[in-house]
Design a protein around this motif. Structure first.
Motif, PDB file in Angstrom:
ATOM      1  N   VAL A   5       0.849  -1.189   0.000  1.00  0.00           N
ATOM      2  CA  VAL A   5       0.000   0.000   0.000  1.00  0.00           C
ATOM      3  C   VAL A   5       0.883   1.237   0.000  1.00  0.00           C
ATOM      4  CG1 VAL A   5      -1.816   1.263   1.178  1.00  0.00           C
ATOM      5  CG2 VAL A   5      -1.811  -1.246   1.219  1.00  0.00           C
ATOM      6  N   GLU A   6       0.815   1.995  -1.082  1.00  0.00           N
ATOM      7  CA  GLU A   6       1.607   3.221  -1.205  1.00  0.00           C
ATOM      8  C   GLU A   6       0.845   4.413  -0.638  1.00  0.00           C
ATOM      9  OE1 GLU A   6       2.233   1.014  -5.251  1.00  0.00           O
ATOM     10  OE2 GLU A   6       0.588   1.460  -3.865  1.00  0.00           O
ATOM     11  N   SER A   7       1.606   5.379  -0.179  1.00  0.00           N
ATOM     12  CA  SER A   7       1.029   6.642   0.281  1.00  0.00           C
ATOM     13  C   SER A   7       2.098   7.720   0.169  1.00  0.00           C
ATOM     14  CB  SER A   7       0.515   6.526   1.712  1.00  0.00           C
ATOM     15  OG  SER A   7       1.579   6.212   2.600  1.00  0.00           O
ATOM     16  N   GLY A   8       1.669   8.962   0.328  1.00  0.00           N
ATOM     17  CA  GLY A   8       2.620  10.070   0.350  1.00  0.00           C
ATOM     18  C   GLY A   8       2.678  10.892  -0.912  1.00  0.00           C
ATOM     19  N   GLY A   9       1.950  10.499  -1.930  1.00  0.00           N
ATOM     20  CA  GLY A   9       1.940  11.287  -3.150  1.00  0.00           C
ATOM     21  C   GLY A   9       1.226  12.620  -2.953  1.00  0.00           C
ATOM     22  N   GLY A  10       1.323  13.484  -3.954  1.00  0.00           N
ATOM     23  CA  GLY A  10       0.671  14.773  -3.874  1.00  0.00           C
ATOM     24  C   GLY A  10       1.159  15.714  -4.947  1.00  0.00           C
ATOM     25  N   VAL A  11       0.835  16.983  -4.770  1.00  0.00           N
ATOM     26  CA  VAL A  11       1.240  18.029  -5.704  1.00  0.00           C
ATOM     27  C   VAL A  11       2.314  18.881  -5.043  1.00  0.00           C
ATOM     28  CG1 VAL A  11       0.490  19.983  -7.089  1.00  0.00           C
ATOM     29  CG2 VAL A  11      -1.075  18.059  -6.716  1.00  0.00           C
ATOM     30  N   VAL A  12       3.393  19.107  -5.755  1.00  0.00           N
ATOM     31  CA  VAL A  12       4.510  19.878  -5.217  1.00  0.00           C
ATOM     32  C   VAL A  12       5.111  20.725  -6.330  1.00  0.00           C
ATOM     33  CG1 VAL A  12       6.182  18.040  -5.649  1.00  0.00           C
ATOM     34  CG2 VAL A  12       6.605  19.693  -3.818  1.00  0.00           C
ATOM     35  N   GLN A  13       5.680  21.839  -5.967  1.00  0.00           N
ATOM     36  CA  GLN A  13       6.344  22.690  -6.961  1.00  0.00           C
ATOM     37  C   GLN A  13       7.715  22.120  -7.299  1.00  0.00           C
ATOM     38  OE1 GLN A  13       6.376  26.741  -5.468  1.00  0.00           O
ATOM     39  NE2 GLN A  13       4.466  27.189  -6.535  1.00  0.00           N
ATOM     40  N   ALA A  14       8.193  22.464  -8.477  1.00  0.00           N
ATOM     41  CA  ALA A  14       9.524  22.041  -8.886  1.00  0.00           C
ATOM     42  C   ALA A  14      10.547  22.489  -7.849  1.00  0.00           C
ATOM     43  CB  ALA A  14       9.868  22.615 -10.253  1.00  0.00           C
ATOM     44  N   GLY A  15      11.469  21.582  -7.545  1.00  0.00           N
ATOM     45  CA  GLY A  15      12.465  21.843  -6.517  1.00  0.00           C
ATOM     46  C   GLY A  15      12.060  21.363  -5.136  1.00  0.00           C
ATOM     47  N   GLY A  16      10.799  20.981  -4.984  1.00  0.00           N
ATOM     48  CA  GLY A  16      10.313  20.512  -3.697  1.00  0.00           C
ATOM     49  C   GLY A  16      10.604  19.051  -3.439  1.00  0.00           C
ATOM     50  N   SER A  17      10.064  18.557  -2.331  1.00  0.00           N
ATOM     51  CA  SER A  17      10.326  17.185  -1.898  1.00  0.00           C
ATOM     52  C   SER A  17       9.040  16.470  -1.511  1.00  0.00           C
ATOM     53  CB  SER A  17      11.269  17.177  -0.692  1.00  0.00           C
ATOM     54  OG  SER A  17      12.516  17.749  -0.996  1.00  0.00           O
ATOM     55  N   LEU A  18       9.068  15.169  -1.644  1.00  0.00           N
ATOM     56  CA  LEU A  18       8.000  14.292  -1.162  1.00  0.00           C
ATOM     57  C   LEU A  18       8.644  13.004  -0.668  1.00  0.00           C
ATOM     58  CD1 LEU A  18       5.194  14.497  -3.899  1.00  0.00           C
ATOM     59  CD2 LEU A  18       5.022  15.328  -1.552  1.00  0.00           C
ATOM     60  N   ARG A  19       7.994  12.358   0.277  1.00  0.00           N
ATOM     61  CA  ARG A  19       8.431  11.035   0.704  1.00  0.00           C
ATOM     62  C   ARG A  19       7.286  10.058   0.523  1.00  0.00           C
ATOM     63  NH1 ARG A  19      10.434   8.535   6.496  1.00  0.00           N
ATOM     64  NH2 ARG A  19       8.204   8.721   6.970  1.00  0.00           N
ATOM     65  N   LEU A  20       7.513   9.077  -0.305  1.00  0.00           N
ATOM     66  CA  LEU A  20       6.535   8.018  -0.530  1.00  0.00           C
ATOM     67  C   LEU A  20       6.798   6.868   0.437  1.00  0.00           C
ATOM     68  CD1 LEU A  20       6.492   7.852  -4.438  1.00  0.00           C
ATOM     69  CD2 LEU A  20       5.241   9.382  -2.901  1.00  0.00           C
ATOM     70  N   SER A  21       5.725   6.239   0.858  1.00  0.00           N
ATOM     71  CA  SER A  21       5.822   5.069   1.732  1.00  0.00           C
ATOM     72  C   SER A  21       5.127   3.886   1.069  1.00  0.00           C
ATOM     73  CB  SER A  21       5.159   5.341   3.080  1.00  0.00           C
ATOM     74  OG  SER A  21       5.768   6.418   3.757  1.00  0.00           O
ATOM     75  N   CYS A  22       5.635   2.705   1.356  1.00  0.00           N
ATOM     76  CA  CYS A  22       5.029   1.471   0.867  1.00  0.00           C
ATOM     77  C   CYS A  22       4.948   0.507   2.047  1.00  0.00           C
ATOM     78  CB  CYS A  22       5.855   0.868  -0.249  1.00  0.00           C
ATOM     79  SG  CYS A  22       5.320  -0.792  -0.768  1.00  0.00           S
ATOM     80  N   ALA A  23       3.752   0.329   2.569  1.00  0.00           N
ATOM     81  CA  ALA A  23       3.541  -0.577   3.695  1.00  0.00           C
ATOM     82  C   ALA A  23       3.277  -1.975   3.158  1.00  0.00           C
ATOM     83  CB  ALA A  23       2.380  -0.097   4.544  1.00  0.00           C
ATOM     84  N   ALA A  24       4.128  -2.918   3.558  1.00  0.00           N
ATOM     85  CA  ALA A  24       4.028  -4.287   3.059  1.00  0.00           C
ATOM     86  C   ALA A  24       3.463  -5.204   4.139  1.00  0.00           C
ATOM     87  CB  ALA A  24       5.401  -4.779   2.624  1.00  0.00           C
ATOM     88  N   SER A  25       2.605  -6.110   3.742  1.00  0.00           N
ATOM     89  CA  SER A  25       2.017  -7.053   4.700  1.00  0.00           C
ATOM     90  C   SER A  25       1.695  -8.369   4.007  1.00  0.00           C
ATOM     91  CB  SER A  25       0.755  -6.461   5.325  1.00  0.00           C
ATOM     92  OG  SER A  25      -0.233  -6.228   4.326  1.00  0.00           O
ATOM     93  N   GLY A  26       1.455  -9.392   4.782  1.00  0.00           N
ATOM     94  CA  GLY A  26       1.022 -10.674   4.247  1.00  0.00           C
ATOM     95  C   GLY A  26       2.101 -11.721   4.136  1.00  0.00           C
ATOM     96  N   ARG A  27       3.364 -11.312   4.245  1.00  0.00           N
ATOM     97  CA  ARG A  27       4.457 -12.277   4.208  1.00  0.00           C
ATOM     98  C   ARG A  27       5.719 -11.590   4.667  1.00  0.00           C
ATOM     99  NH1 ARG A  27       6.068 -15.313  -0.010  1.00  0.00           N
ATOM    100  NH2 ARG A  27       8.057 -15.379   1.102  1.00  0.00           N
ATOM    101  N   THR A  28       6.764 -12.382   4.821  1.00  0.00           N
ATOM    102  CA  THR A  28       8.075 -11.836   5.146  1.00  0.00           C
ATOM    103  C   THR A  28       8.790 -11.469   3.855  1.00  0.00           C
ATOM    104  OG1 THR A  28       8.230 -13.219   7.125  1.00  0.00           O
ATOM    105  CG2 THR A  28      10.278 -12.305   6.247  1.00  0.00           C
ATOM    106  N   PHE A  29       9.320 -10.264   3.800  1.00  0.00           N
ATOM    107  CA  PHE A  29       9.983  -9.800   2.584  1.00  0.00           C
ATOM    108  C   PHE A  29      11.498  -9.765   2.727  1.00  0.00           C
ATOM    109  CE2 PHE A  29       6.519  -8.685  -0.154  1.00  0.00           C
ATOM    110  CZ  PHE A  29       5.458  -8.474   0.704  1.00  0.00           C
ATOM    111  N   SER A  30      12.014 -10.438   3.737  1.00  0.00           N
ATOM    112  CA  SER A  30      13.453 -10.378   3.981  1.00  0.00           C
ATOM    113  C   SER A  30      14.269 -10.947   2.826  1.00  0.00           C
ATOM    114  CB  SER A  30      13.801 -11.106   5.279  1.00  0.00           C
ATOM    115  OG  SER A  30      13.392 -12.461   5.195  1.00  0.00           O
TER     116      SER A  30
END
Length: 123
Positions: A5-30
């Protein structure tokens, strides 16, 4: 049931920053590689970055090298994509994905995908 499940997207001006997150579940991803892809309107989905969940080794496409940073939090089972110095050409839907193939996985090796999060960079 595996979920990314991704989150953190949005609208930003050029030169700005965003941090996207991806929450993983249902198994071990090691033993997996976690990747970020993006798809702009009318274009194919392209690789952006990946991280080996176990080793932490990272890889970036040239166009984002030095501006984006991928990381993971084992305790939270979450992968992040910190995006700095954003450009209008970074505008796309960003997808998180997981691959059990660790060595240089192709896009087709990613068996699990999230639903995507929109990133829009205005000039």
């Amino acid at each position: 049931q595996v979920q990314l499940v991704e989150s953190g997207g949005g609208v930003v001006q050029a030169g700005g920053s965003l941090r996207l997150s991806c929450a993983a579940s249902g198994r071990t991803f090691s033993g997996y590689v976690m990747g970020w892809f993006r798809q702009a309107p009318g274009k194919e989905r392209e690789f952006v970055s990946r991280i080996n969940w176990s080793s932490g080794r990272t890889y970036y496409v040239d166009s984002v090298e030095g501006r984006f940073t991928i990381s993971r939090d084992n305790a939270k089972n979450t992968v992040y994509l910190q995006m700095n110095s954003l450009k209008p050409e970074d505008t796309a839907v960003y997808y998180c994905a997981a691959s059990s193939r660790v060595l240089s996985p192709a896009k087709s090796d990613y068996g699990y995908w999230g639903q995507g999060t929109q990133v829009t960079v205005s000039s």
